[in-house]
Structures are given as structure tokens and as C-alpha cells.
Design a protein around this motif. Structure first.
Motif, PDB file in Angstrom:
ATOM      1  N   GLU A  73      37.124  11.374  -6.899  1.00  0.00           N
ATOM      2  CA  GLU A  73      38.581  11.473  -6.888  1.00  0.00           C
ATOM      3  C   GLU A  73      39.203  11.035  -8.210  1.00  0.00           C
ATOM      4  OE1 GLU A  73      40.804  10.432  -3.488  1.00  0.00           O
ATOM      5  OE2 GLU A  73      39.634  11.757  -2.221  1.00  0.00           O
ATOM      6  N   HIS A  92      47.985   8.740  -5.260  1.00  0.00           N
ATOM      7  CA  HIS A  92      47.394   9.610  -4.232  1.00  0.00           C
ATOM      8  C   HIS A  92      47.521   8.932  -2.872  1.00  0.00           C
ATOM      9  CE1 HIS A  92      44.688  11.820  -1.763  1.00  0.00           C
ATOM     10  NE2 HIS A  92      43.622  11.064  -1.964  1.00  0.00           N
ATOM     11  N   GLN A  94      47.635   9.444   1.656  1.00  0.00           N
ATOM     12  CA  GLN A  94      47.104  10.218   2.777  1.00  0.00           C
ATOM     13  C   GLN A  94      47.977   9.984   4.011  1.00  0.00           C
ATOM     14  OE1 GLN A  94      42.670   9.002   1.569  1.00  0.00           O
ATOM     15  NE2 GLN A  94      42.685  10.601   3.105  1.00  0.00           N
ATOM     16  N   HIS A 167      44.246  16.567   3.604  1.00  0.00           N
ATOM     17  CA  HIS A 167      43.780  15.390   2.870  1.00  0.00           C
ATOM     18  C   HIS A 167      44.960  14.535   2.402  1.00  0.00           C
ATOM     19  CE1 HIS A 167      40.945  13.959  -0.652  1.00  0.00           C
ATOM     20  NE2 HIS A 167      41.800  13.019  -0.294  1.00  0.00           N
ATOM     21  N   TYR A 170      48.877  14.158  -4.198  1.00  0.00           N
ATOM     22  CA  TYR A 170      48.731  13.503  -5.493  1.00  0.00           C
ATOM     23  C   TYR A 170      50.086  13.662  -6.176  1.00  0.00           C
ATOM     24  CZ  TYR A 170      43.626  13.134  -5.253  1.00  0.00           C
ATOM     25  OH  TYR A 170      42.348  12.786  -4.911  1.00  0.00           O
TER      26      TYR A 170
HETATM   27 ZN   LIG Z   1      41.674  11.189  -1.160  1.00  0.00          ZN
END
Ligand SMILES: [Zn+2]
Length: 211
Positions: A73, A92, A94, A167, A170
Motif C-alpha cells: 500500500e 487512506h 476504509q 476497499h 485515498y
Molecule cells: Zn487499504
């Protein structure tokens, strides 16, 4: 540009806030910044509410040429910095909204319009403009995913961030303040859009755009 210590302190503070919002559950997500010396990023698998300076990988410009030391990542963070010279910070997350919306949107982008909050994104002056956030299929092969992101950026420059399907988000910005505002606005917009979708069942954009 910031030194490593200042950049990490800013990321630790941002991480606490992001964690409180519930956007990085189960040690998900990662945060990075470009610095005078190179690049700093959270190491994998740490609780974002409890970060200390030891939870960061610090790479100087020379290390950046040896990407094998990077987690997969981290490579995506690095690709975003390479593509967007003004980006100084990548967060980033989630969140539920980013995960579900990117999963149910079949198009290669999420189009949002009609929301006053769009104006929190740098350059937006009206709710009537369309905000498009590109969506890429999740891929454990980050080199392949990075290639798709670069290819997309060539014809359609990435300004605020990208969604990875199922997912998360970003978000990018030219400093910690801007990236936090972009992240908060995008997460707010995703939540609104998810609520709207639950009520109306109508997807805003489901046409397949050429990539
Ligand atoms: Zn991730």
C-alpha cells in the motif's frame, strides 16, 4: 516542505481524529506525507488511535529507489506523489460509506452533484458542478493497480483522491489542513450519497465511462 518530525506529529494528530470518526477500523488504512528528506508513512497493522513516532517508516530520497522495502500500500501512496507533484499528504481510509458505495457503483467513477459540501474541495465554487472521483477495482498486485491509476491520471488528472472498490478512499491534498478538509468533505458526501441511494434506490452514475 515539512521535516519528518513535524510531518509525523501532524499525521499522529490526524490519525486520532480519523480513528474517532470510525474510518480506519481494525487497524485499517494508512497515512503518509512527503517531507524534505523523502517520505513518511504508517507501518502496517497499527491502531491509528494509538500512533507514536515509532509507528512510521521514514524513507529518504535514496530509499525511494528501492521500493522492495515498501509495503504494497505504501507503493500506491508513492505513485500518487509521483503523479501529483503538488500532493504533500495522502490519507487512506476504509469507511463504511466509501467501501459500500465503491462496491455498488458499477461505473469507473462516482459522480456527485447538487451538494453544497462539494465547495469544501479546492477549486469548487458551486453545487451545480459535478465532482467525479475515479474508482479502481481492488487488486492485491499494487504495481498493476498503480499502472491503472497513472494511466487514468494522464487523461483525467486526479485532484482529490481515488476510490478502490470495496476497499476505501485515498484522499490527497497540498498540505495536512487541505487533505483533512478533502477527506472530511468526501466522507460526508459519500455518507449522503449512500443514504440517498438507500432511500431512492437510484444510482447517480452507472454509465461506463471510457478509461
Ligand atoms: Zn487499504
Amino acid at each position: 516542505m515539512q521535516d519528518n518530525h513535524t510531518a509525523i506529529s501532524n499525521l499522529i494528530e490526524a490519525a486520532k481524529w480519523i480513528s474517532q470518526q470510525g474510518w480506519v477500523p481494525a487497524s485499517g488504512g494508512n497515512l503518509s506525507a512527503r517531507t524534505q528528506n523523502g517520505f513518511v508513512i504508517t507501518t502496517n497493522g497499527c491502531d491509528k488511535a494509538q500512533l507514536t513516532h515509532e509507528h512510521f517508516l521514514q524513507l529518504d530520497h535514496q530509499n525511494l529507489n528501492t521500493p522492495q522495502v515498501l509495503s504494497s500500500e505504501a507503493k500506491l501512496h508513492l505513485s500518487l506523489y509521483q503523479l501529483i507533484p503538488e500532493a504533500q499528504c495522502v490519507l487512506h481510509t476504509q469507511s463504511v460509506a466509501a467501501t459500500v458505495l465503491s462496491q455498488v457503483t458499477q461505473a469507473h467513477q462516482l459522480d456527485l452533484s447538487g451538494y453544497e459540501m462539494q465547495k469544501a474541495l479546492s477549486g469548487f465554487t458551486s453545487h451545480l458542478e459535478t465532482l467525479s472521483i475515479p474508482i479502481f477495482d481492488n487488486d492485491q498486485d499494487i504495481d498493476r493497480l498503480s499502472l491503472l491509476v497513472s494511466d487514468h491520471h494522464l487523461h483525467s488528472p486526479i485532484k482529490f483522491g481515488v476510490l478502490i472498490r470495496g476497499h476505501g478512499l485515498y484522499a490527497v491534498g497540498k498540505n495536512i489542513t487541505e487533505v483533512r478538509r478533502h477527506l472530511e468533505a468526501l466522507e460526508f458526501l459519500f455518507s449522503c450519497e449512500l443514504e440517498r441511494l438507500k432511500i431512492t434506490g437510484i444510482q447517480a452514475s452507472n454509465t461506463l465511462h471510457h478509461r
